[in-house]
Scaffold this motif. Sequence first.
Motif, PDB file in Angstrom:
ATOM      1  N   GLU A 237       0.798  -1.234   0.000  1.00  0.00           N
ATOM      2  CA  GLU A 237       0.000   0.000   0.000  1.00  0.00           C
ATOM      3  C   GLU A 237       0.826   1.277   0.000  1.00  0.00           C
ATOM      4  N   CYS A 238       2.149   1.177  -0.033  1.00  0.00           N
ATOM      5  CA  CYS A 238       3.009   2.314   0.277  1.00  0.00           C
ATOM      6  C   CYS A 238       3.574   3.056  -0.929  1.00  0.00           C
ATOM      7  N   LEU A 239       3.083   2.794  -2.137  1.00  0.00           N
ATOM      8  CA  LEU A 239       3.579   3.529  -3.302  1.00  0.00           C
ATOM      9  C   LEU A 239       3.458   5.027  -3.080  1.00  0.00           C
ATOM     10  N   VAL A 240       2.337   5.472  -2.529  1.00  0.00           N
ATOM     11  CA  VAL A 240       2.122   6.908  -2.356  1.00  0.00           C
ATOM     12  C   VAL A 240       3.134   7.511  -1.389  1.00  0.00           C
ATOM     13  N   THR A 241       3.680   6.719  -0.482  1.00  0.00           N
ATOM     14  CA  THR A 241       4.687   7.226   0.445  1.00  0.00           C
ATOM     15  C   THR A 241       5.926   7.678  -0.321  1.00  0.00           C
ATOM     16  N   TYR A 242       6.364   6.880  -1.266  1.00  0.00           N
ATOM     17  CA  TYR A 242       7.531   7.262  -2.070  1.00  0.00           C
ATOM     18  C   TYR A 242       7.201   8.421  -3.009  1.00  0.00           C
ATOM     19  N   VAL A 243       5.992   8.450  -3.546  1.00  0.00           N
ATOM     20  CA  VAL A 243       5.600   9.566  -4.413  1.00  0.00           C
ATOM     21  C   VAL A 243       5.581  10.866  -3.626  1.00  0.00           C
ATOM     22  N   MET A 244       5.020  10.834  -2.424  1.00  0.00           N
ATOM     23  CA  MET A 244       4.975  12.038  -1.599  1.00  0.00           C
ATOM     24  C   MET A 244       6.384  12.477  -1.214  1.00  0.00           C
ATOM     25  N   ALA A 245       7.233  11.522  -0.887  1.00  0.00           N
ATOM     26  CA  ALA A 245       8.605  11.856  -0.500  1.00  0.00           C
ATOM     27  C   ALA A 245       9.363  12.492  -1.659  1.00  0.00           C
ATOM     28  N   ALA A 246       9.094  12.051  -2.877  1.00  0.00           N
ATOM     29  CA  ALA A 246       9.736  12.650  -4.050  1.00  0.00           C
ATOM     30  C   ALA A 246       9.147  14.015  -4.389  1.00  0.00           C
ATOM     31  N   SER A 247       7.921  14.275  -3.915  1.00  0.00           N
ATOM     32  CA  SER A 247       7.206  15.509  -4.251  1.00  0.00           C
ATOM     33  C   SER A 247       7.464  16.643  -3.267  1.00  0.00           C
ATOM     34  N   SER A 248       8.133  16.358  -2.182  1.00  0.00           N
ATOM     35  CA  SER A 248       8.327  17.350  -1.126  1.00  0.00           C
ATOM     36  C   SER A 248       9.043  18.593  -1.644  1.00  0.00           C
ATOM     37  N   PRO A 249       8.545  19.783  -1.270  1.00  0.00           N
ATOM     38  CA  PRO A 249       9.208  21.018  -1.717  1.00  0.00           C
ATOM     39  C   PRO A 249      10.595  21.235  -1.103  1.00  0.00           C
ATOM     40  N   LYS A 250      10.817  20.704   0.104  1.00  0.00           N
ATOM     41  CA  LYS A 250      12.056  21.008   0.819  1.00  0.00           C
ATOM     42  C   LYS A 250      12.870  19.791   1.237  1.00  0.00           C
TER      43      LYS A 250
END
Length: 462
Positions: A237-250
């Motif tokens: 279920e954790c694909l979105v975790t890596y996507v969010m981590a790559a999307s972080s502004p900072k």
Amino acid sequence: MKLFFLFLLSFVLLLPEPGQAQRKPAAKKAALATAAVGITPAGSGVKRPRNLTDEQLLDLVQRQTFRYFWDFGHPVSGMARERSNVSFDYGDEVVTTGGTGFGLMAIIVAAERGWITREQAAERTLKIVNFLWKADMYHGVFPHWLNGATGKTIRFSPKDDGGDLVETSFLFEGLICARQYYTRDTPAESALRNKILWMWEGVEWNWHQQGGQNVLYWHWSPNNGWSMNHQIHGWNECLVTYVMAASSPKYAIDKAVYDQGWATGNYFKNGKEFYKTKLPLGFDYGGPLFFSHYSFLGLDPRGLKDQYADYFAQNKAHTLINRAYCIDNPKHYKGYGADTWGLTASDSYKGYAAHSPTEDLGVISPTAALSAMPYAPEFSMQALKHFYNDLGDNIWGEYGFVDAFSEEHNWQAKSYLAIDQGPIVAMIENHRTGLLWKLFMSSPDVQRGLTKLGFESPHLKK
């Protein structure tokens, strides 16, 4: 919830019997169970309108399920309660961060469909955001559970008393949808946009690389450091975790973390056929169906591809294999068939279990088939009509369908869970209008993160 470890351990751990005192599982690393005292028993006399059209039935199911987050939200924080029943060792104050993310999406759906006003939706969302603004966090990462009255961490297990990266990603999946939805120039909408942005910018995703390793770790605690030592590998279920981590502004991760961390798990690639359907990724037979739900409440799988998979094809295959297994019904359970299918993590007559074709206890979880609506709409609708029209006297209640049931064991759950109710509202809406997909995928940060990781999507600007 941290259900992936629960699924893994279900191969080797025996779930406790109903009377044994255990703790609710959002899904972590042991086969945990809950002694349940439900607030809305199955067959509780909740009246059901009859002879509904398909659209009317979808409206009713979404609206009734949404009430879990609206009517039953915590009175102080507005956050989603972990579940509707009380286990022996935690009380009424437990709220869930990931389940709240799903609830925020359900509130958007309710506003868009006119069940509540946009102003009411914005006010409740701002209440939640203001609570989170002052709640415990660790390098910007929220814990799995919070006390809904105080904002203090409620530990999930003896060493799991700090930041939970996966639950935080589910929370921000909802918060990013909210930031993209509430765009009006009103005090409430302006305030919630600003505070969501500030919290989003403050999540130190790369801190969870534990010193720069090319993998993300699930937990960090100020008391216990990295001692949980749980690397996040796929497929689950954790694909979105890596996507969010790559999307972080900072605090973004690099693509190497995705390729060498997420895409290298022992159960990442599959490629075999089950019931004449090829499964690109994951466990044999696919595992619990929540793998194809949680990340994709926001991530639009339609046309979403990278070097590893076509994610709509992956999720559709997972769904069809799960259904085909229930039709095949090798254990000969009563009730299984084309009308009654859907194995995923939920309560059971033995406690909590990560139901799947390889962990089949004869328990059907309505969220499994209903949240698969975008992938197999005809089959999901077939199950929905049967659940409602034929079984509803036993499994329909105050907040929609109860968490699970077993005709084989003449058992129905007395519970509703945030992480099961939320995907029903969100995924049915994505099937009907694509609302949440459009919102989440419209975020410039998300688009940047997906592009960095090598994804293709119709949403990505060329």
